[in-house]
Motif scaffolding. Structure first.
Motif, PDB file in Angstrom:
ATOM      1  N   GLY A 670      30.038  40.707  31.539  1.00 57.23           N
ATOM      2  CA  GLY A 670      28.706  40.132  31.359  1.00 57.23           C
ATOM      3  C   GLY A 670      28.123  40.382  29.982  1.00 57.23           C
ATOM      4  O   GLY A 670      27.791  39.439  29.249  1.00 57.23           O
ATOM      5  N   PRO A 671      27.985  41.644  29.550  1.00 57.04           N
ATOM      6  CA  PRO A 671      27.447  41.912  28.220  1.00 57.04           C
ATOM      7  C   PRO A 671      28.299  41.324  27.092  1.00 57.04           C
ATOM      8  O   PRO A 671      27.777  40.923  26.062  1.00 57.04           O
ATOM      9  N   THR A 672      29.624  41.287  27.311  1.00 56.72           N
ATOM     10  CA  THR A 672      30.500  40.757  26.258  1.00 56.72           C
ATOM     11  C   THR A 672      30.148  39.314  25.940  1.00 56.72           C
ATOM     12  O   THR A 672      29.963  38.937  24.781  1.00 56.72           O
ATOM     13  N   CYS A 673      30.032  38.485  26.999  1.00 54.31           N
ATOM     14  CA  CYS A 673      29.826  37.058  26.744  1.00 54.31           C
ATOM     15  C   CYS A 673      28.411  36.752  26.307  1.00 54.31           C
ATOM     16  O   CYS A 673      28.191  35.908  25.436  1.00 54.31           O
ATOM     17  N   SER A 674      27.416  37.423  26.906  1.00 51.65           N
ATOM     18  CA  SER A 674      26.039  37.037  26.603  1.00 51.65           C
ATOM     19  C   SER A 674      25.401  37.838  25.481  1.00 51.65           C
ATOM     20  O   SER A 674      24.368  37.457  24.965  1.00 51.65           O
ATOM     21  N   ILE A 675      25.998  38.950  25.093  1.00 45.92           N
ATOM     22  CA  ILE A 675      25.421  39.768  24.019  1.00 45.92           C
ATOM     23  C   ILE A 675      26.275  39.677  22.750  1.00 45.92           C
ATOM     24  O   ILE A 675      25.774  39.324  21.680  1.00 45.92           O
ATOM     25  N   ILE A 676      27.565  39.963  22.876  1.00 47.01           N
ATOM     26  CA  ILE A 676      28.426  39.954  21.687  1.00 47.01           C
ATOM     27  C   ILE A 676      28.520  38.553  21.089  1.00 47.01           C
ATOM     28  O   ILE A 676      28.256  38.349  19.900  1.00 47.01           O
ATOM     29  N   PHE A 677      28.898  37.561  21.892  1.00 47.96           N
ATOM     30  CA  PHE A 677      29.122  36.229  21.338  1.00 47.96           C
ATOM     31  C   PHE A 677      27.827  35.562  20.877  1.00 47.96           C
ATOM     32  O   PHE A 677      27.830  34.789  19.933  1.00 47.96           O
ATOM     33  N   GLU A 678      26.710  35.861  21.545  1.00 44.40           N
ATOM     34  CA  GLU A 678      25.433  35.288  21.089  1.00 44.40           C
ATOM     35  C   GLU A 678      25.066  35.799  19.701  1.00 44.40           C
ATOM     36  O   GLU A 678      24.429  35.099  18.919  1.00 44.40           O
ATOM     37  N   ASN A 679      25.497  37.012  19.405  1.00 43.02           N
ATOM     38  CA  ASN A 679      25.150  37.647  18.127  1.00 43.02           C
ATOM     39  C   ASN A 679      26.147  37.330  17.010  1.00 43.02           C
ATOM     40  O   ASN A 679      25.990  37.793  15.887  1.00 43.02           O
ATOM     41  N   THR A 763      40.196  38.486   9.404  1.00 39.67           N
ATOM     42  CA  THR A 763      39.034  37.834   8.786  1.00 39.67           C
ATOM     43  C   THR A 763      37.777  38.087   9.611  1.00 39.67           C
ATOM     44  O   THR A 763      36.731  38.459   9.068  1.00 39.67           O
ATOM     45  N   THR A 764      37.888  37.924  10.927  1.00 36.04           N
ATOM     46  CA  THR A 764      36.703  38.075  11.777  1.00 36.04           C
ATOM     47  C   THR A 764      36.234  39.524  11.869  1.00 36.04           C
ATOM     48  O   THR A 764      35.063  39.769  12.165  1.00 36.04           O
ATOM     49  N   MET A 765      37.148  40.467  11.615  1.00 37.09           N
ATOM     50  CA  MET A 765      36.729  41.874  11.619  1.00 37.09           C
ATOM     51  C   MET A 765      35.684  42.145  10.539  1.00 37.09           C
ATOM     52  O   MET A 765      34.914  43.096  10.629  1.00 37.09           O
ATOM     53  N   ARG A 766      35.672  41.269   9.500  1.00 29.13           N
ATOM     54  CA  ARG A 766      34.695  41.438   8.412  1.00 29.13           C
ATOM     55  C   ARG A 766      33.356  40.765   8.722  1.00 29.13           C
ATOM     56  O   ARG A 766      32.398  40.928   7.972  1.00 29.13           O
ATOM     57  N   TYR A 767      33.305  39.973   9.829  1.00 30.48           N
ATOM     58  CA  TYR A 767      32.035  39.367  10.226  1.00 30.48           C
ATOM     59  C   TYR A 767      31.060  40.464  10.635  1.00 30.48           C
ATOM     60  O   TYR A 767      31.443  41.432  11.289  1.00 30.48           O
ATOM     61  N   LYS A 768      29.804  40.283  10.278  1.00 35.61           N
ATOM     62  CA  LYS A 768      28.809  41.299  10.607  1.00 35.61           C
ATOM     63  C   LYS A 768      28.282  41.075  12.025  1.00 35.61           C
ATOM     64  O   LYS A 768      27.569  40.118  12.299  1.00 35.61           O
ATOM     65  N   ASN A 769      28.689  41.962  12.929  1.00 32.27           N
ATOM     66  CA  ASN A 769      28.188  41.942  14.302  1.00 32.27           C
ATOM     67  C   ASN A 769      28.285  43.364  14.840  1.00 32.27           C
ATOM     68  O   ASN A 769      29.305  43.777  15.379  1.00 32.27           O
ATOM     69  N   ASN A 770      27.202  44.094  14.681  1.00 34.12           N
ATOM     70  CA  ASN A 770      27.197  45.512  15.054  1.00 34.12           C
ATOM     71  C   ASN A 770      27.403  45.738  16.554  1.00 34.12           C
ATOM     72  O   ASN A 770      27.791  46.836  16.975  1.00 34.12           O
ATOM     73  N   LEU A 771      27.127  44.712  17.347  1.00 32.66           N
ATOM     74  CA  LEU A 771      27.262  44.871  18.794  1.00 32.66           C
ATOM     75  C   LEU A 771      28.721  44.961  19.236  1.00 32.66           C
ATOM     76  O   LEU A 771      29.006  45.465  20.321  1.00 32.66           O
ATOM     77  N   ILE A 772      29.638  44.457  18.408  1.00 35.07           N
ATOM     78  CA  ILE A 772      31.071  44.530  18.752  1.00 35.07           C
ATOM     79  C   ILE A 772      31.490  45.979  18.962  1.00 35.07           C
ATOM     80  O   ILE A 772      32.034  46.354  20.010  1.00 35.07           O
TER      81      ILE A 772
END
Length: 834
Positions: A670-679, A763-772
């Motif tokens: 639940g948190p993965t799809c609605s929190i991580i991907f939204e961010n 490449t995506t590891m460099r994307y800024k998403n602190n929630l990951i």
């Protein structure tokens, strides 16, 4: 000149406070359901909650109190997550609603001030003018050529003329001003207004679901029906083997839980609401949720010139007097040119708000002549109308002297003036000379009329053409960059303006606009058939001397070409086209209330660059929502099949996962799809792609098959480790633990891999998403507790694995997902070869 020349003082500050204390605020308050209560009611109907309650009851009945309590705790956790998401979405929407509330003008303490609509009080002197929304009921005390559209109350779309002398001299909250200006003494506010008394019926109108929302709901319903069918089958199989009703029911419920994709609707709501909130923080107020999904599809943007492409900071640049036959700067004017400027000022609003009219009032003040403005009162007004448009004001002083002044498009004033062929040629040459440098021009005329029986239309006056006033409105500094961003994103840009062709083309040339070689006027456009226009509208990018009907035909012709149309507008006349466009864009500062009501989003700073950001946000939201739902599909498949296959095939451990394990996995997903991907941030190639076709199905087969294959690969990994464990002689607890680790590890790497379906994980590891790191860290920490804390290990019926066994399970989970990186690599190589 006084700020308020209507001789109306309005309320004092003390009177305002007294009235507010007595009558309250100007807000509509109806019986509302508590948002929290509504959310709880909705939760109680959720299939997952119902299944958890049933499973918990069965555990209690079977004497397995620990499992029952765990499931009850899971209900609380699922509920808290759902309520948190709901509250977050609701708060975002409420703030958007507050943000988009209109302001209004009132006269208080003898001055005109702008206040919030809710701050209007009974007794206020409310000032309403063309294009504004009326915010309270009241009685007219002063008006000029004033008419109101009352369709919201009466259903009749035509405007009703009103003034203080007529029997119907009331105006009502929720209606809009079609023409003119009025000062109104407020008699009723809030629920006491006519609109307030019928408001309960208006509140009951429910918003329609968007196409994407319908697609997602349909998909979820199909999965629920599939889950119900499988539930019955599994219950039957288990009961056939065990003849234990409760046990077989519990095992069937396990599978039903694994099938239900309850995260999908929650993800959709969160993405749309939070997307709208993010847009508002960027200065873009979205009024309708469907606009968020449409933004990424925009293929054409029709933009006004003045105030959108240009600064809307008009400075008087040149004056041309027909009598003097010269084009001069303001500082060099003679008596003829001074008279021209005087009449141009009288043709403007007494209290100017348009930049050109402000410049004309300033020019009048700079003439250093006696200021006659306090001595004259407007006795009649003809609002801007005609094709091309013009407007006329009639003033009179106490001595009976009249001034009849008109301004508008030069050709409009020429049509109502008695000019010789030579004079027409002289005016045309002057206009051509001035507009070729990008100046905006207005013709100015003066008439003489002695009786009080004024003609019905201003065009019936016989005017004397005095000359031309020219203004310079420089292009915005960032507009060339904005246009390039649109072009890079595959979006066509078209200028749709009321200005003439020469001025528009000159400005377009300065900003690097594509397609300056062709243009068409509103009059010529209306002569085309629908088929001809449908072809022309894709070839021509500059549309001049446009009026409402012509603008509307442009929008409809573009739509007939399967274009997704965004249109900017600010005036009353833009209303129909803004409403017809897929994305109507109103200007927050210079836009009228009618334009804002018709539009689906508002640019608070009148800055077109925000539309680039809005389109990018629309594409980002759509892409991230797609990633989230693809993730949900992929991760549900192995849970379903890991429960189903051992049972159907009669493997040694037929029920490897219980409701406890499934619900734990659901809590992670639940948190993965609605929190991580939204961010997730926007991918770097998103704004270099062509807009997606609006009619495209959200779940196209290629993407759906990708998700299914990913899910099957994880299933293969989980079942491989199952058989490996059995072959190594492990018991059910050890086998379950190995399978569980595979699913957890696969879930983590699926999150990382699916952050992009094109770019590599490096490449995506460099994307800024602190929630990951936060969500993955929490997942790993809880998994470690389950594996190594004896009480938890025993409760979940796990075995104690060796480091080697954990490494084997982790490696299989990793391989079950990471293979997709080869698919992405292949796509990048193929793209480079092209």
């Amino acid at each position: 000149m006084p700020l308020n020349n209507f001789d109306i003082k309005g309320l004092t500050n003390a009177e305002v406070l007294s009235s507010r204390k007595k009558f309250g605020e100007n807000t509509l308050n109806f019986k509302e359901e508590s948002g929290v209560l509504e959310a709880i009611k909705s939760l109680a109907k959720e299939p997952m909650i119902v299944l958890l309650l049933v499973a918990s009851a069965i555990y209690f009945a079977s004497g397995e109190t620990g499992n029952a309590v765990f499931l009850l705790a899971a209900i609380v956790i699922v509920s808290v997550i759902s309520l948190y998401q709901d509250a977050k979405s609701r708060n975002a929407l409420e703030k958007l609603n507050d943000f988009s509330q209109p302001n209004c003008n009132v006269i208080r303490n003898g001055e005109i001030i702008a206040i919030k609509t809710e701050d209007v009080v009974v007794g206020d002197s409310l000032m309403v003018e063309e294009g504004t929304s009326i915010t309270a009921d009241g009685i007219i005390v002063h008006s000029n050529d004033f008419s109101v559209n009352e369709s919201i109350l009466t259903g009749e779309s035509f405007a009703v003329f009103k003034d203080k002398t007529k029997e119907d001299n009331f105006i009502y909250n929720g209606t809009t001003v079609a023409t003119g200006l009025a000062i109104v003494k407020v008699t009723h506010i809030g629920n006491q207004t006519k609109l307030g008394k019928i408001g309960e019926s208006l509140e009951s109108i429910q918003e329609e679901k968007t196409p994407l929302e319908i697609q997602i709901n349909t998909f979820v319903k199909k999965l629920v029906l599939f889950g119900a069918l499988v539930f019955v089958i599994v219950w039957g199989i288990n009961y056939f083997y065990s003849y234990n009703l409760l046990d077989s029911l519990l095992k069937a419920l396990t599978l039903a839980m694994s099938i239900l994709p309850e995260e999908i609707p929650m993800a959709f709501t969160a993405f749309m609401a939070l997307g709208a909130w993010r847009l508002m923080q960027m200065g873009v107020v979205v009024k309708q949720m469907k606009t968020v999904e449409t933004l990424g599809s925009a293929t054409v943007i029709c933009t006004d010139k003045t105030g959108t492409i240009t600064e809307n900071k008009m400075s008087l640049a040149h004056v041309f007097s027909l009598k003097s036959q010269r084009i001069v700067k303001q500082s060099d004017v003679n008596s003829n040119e001074k008279h021209l400027l005087e009449i141009a000022m009288w043709a403007s609003e007494p209290i100017p708000f348009d930049p050109m009219e402000i410049a004309l009032h300033q020019a009048y003040s700079d003439l250093k002549i006696q200021d006659e403005r306090p001595n004259f009162k407007m006795i009649h007004e003809y609002p801007l109308d005609g094709k091309p448009p013009m407007m006329t004001h009639i003033f009179k002083n106490e001595a009976g002297r009249r001034i009849i002044a008109s301004k508008g498009a030069p050709e409009a004033i020429m049509q109502v003036s008695n000019l010789s062929t030579e004079e027409i040629q002289q005016i045309d040459e002057a206009v051509k000379t001035i507009t070729s440098e990008g100046y905006r021009v207005l013709g100015v005329g003066e008439a003489d009329f002695t009786t009080t029986n004024f003609p019905e239309t201003q065009q019936e006056f016989q005017f004397e053409f005095l000359g031309i006033v020219a203004f310079y409105d420089p292009p915005k500094a960032n507009i060339e960059s904005v246009l390039n961003h649109f072009y890079e994103a595959g979006i066509l840009v078209k200028i749709v303006t009321g200005d003439n062709a020469e001025t528009t083309t000159a400005i377009a040339k300065q900003i690097g606009f594509k397609g300056i070689d062709q243009n068409i006027s509103g009059a010529d456009l209306m002569q085309l058939s629908d088929e001809e226009l449908q072809a022309k509208v894709m070839q021509i990018n500059i549309f001049t001397r446009m009026f409402p009907e012509a603008k509307l035909r442009i929008i409809n012709a573009l739509k007939a070409n399967n274009q997704i149309v965004a249109m900017t507008g600010d005036g009353v006349n833009d209303g129909p086209a803004l409403k017809a466009a897929h994305i109507g864009i109103a200007m927050g500062k210079k836009g009228t209330e009618i334009a804002k009501q018709a539009a689906s989003l508002i640019l608070l700073e009148d800055d077109l660059s925000k539309m680039v950001d809005a389109v990018a946000m629309g594409r980002r939201i759509y892409t991230n929502l797609k990633k989230a739902i693809q993730y949900i599909i992929s991760i549900h498949i192995p849970i379903i099949l890991t429960v189903f296959i051992p049972l159907v095939l009669g493997w040694i451990y037929p029920n490897i996962l219980s409701p406890v394990h499934v619900i734990f996995l659901e809590l992670i997903m639940g948190p993965t799809c609605s929190i991580i991907f939204e961010n997730e941030p926007i991918e770097k190639n998103t704004m270099l792609q062509k807009p997606r076709p609006y009619g495209t199905s959200f779940f196209n087969w290629k993407e759906l098959i990708t998700s299914i294959i990913q899910g099957l690969a994880i299933t293969a990994g989980a079942l491989f480790i199952y058989q490996y464990s059995v072959s190594q002689g492990m018991d059910q607890a050890h086998t379950r633990t190995m399978v569980f680790i595979v699913l957890i590890v696969a879930n983590i790497f699926l999150t990382l891999v699916n952050r992009s379906f094109y770019y590599s994980i490096f490449t995506t590891m460099r994307y800024k998403n602190n929630l990951i790191s936060l969500i993955i860290g929490i997942t790993l920490a809880i998994t470690a507790l389950l594996l190594f804390v004896p009480v938890l290990n025993s409760f979940f019926e796990f075995g104690n694995l060796t480091a080697y066994q954990i490494m084997i399970a982790t490696g299989v989970g990793f391989i079950a997902v990471i293979w997709y990186e080869l698919v992405k690599l292949s796509a990048r190589i193929k793209n480079k070869v092209k």
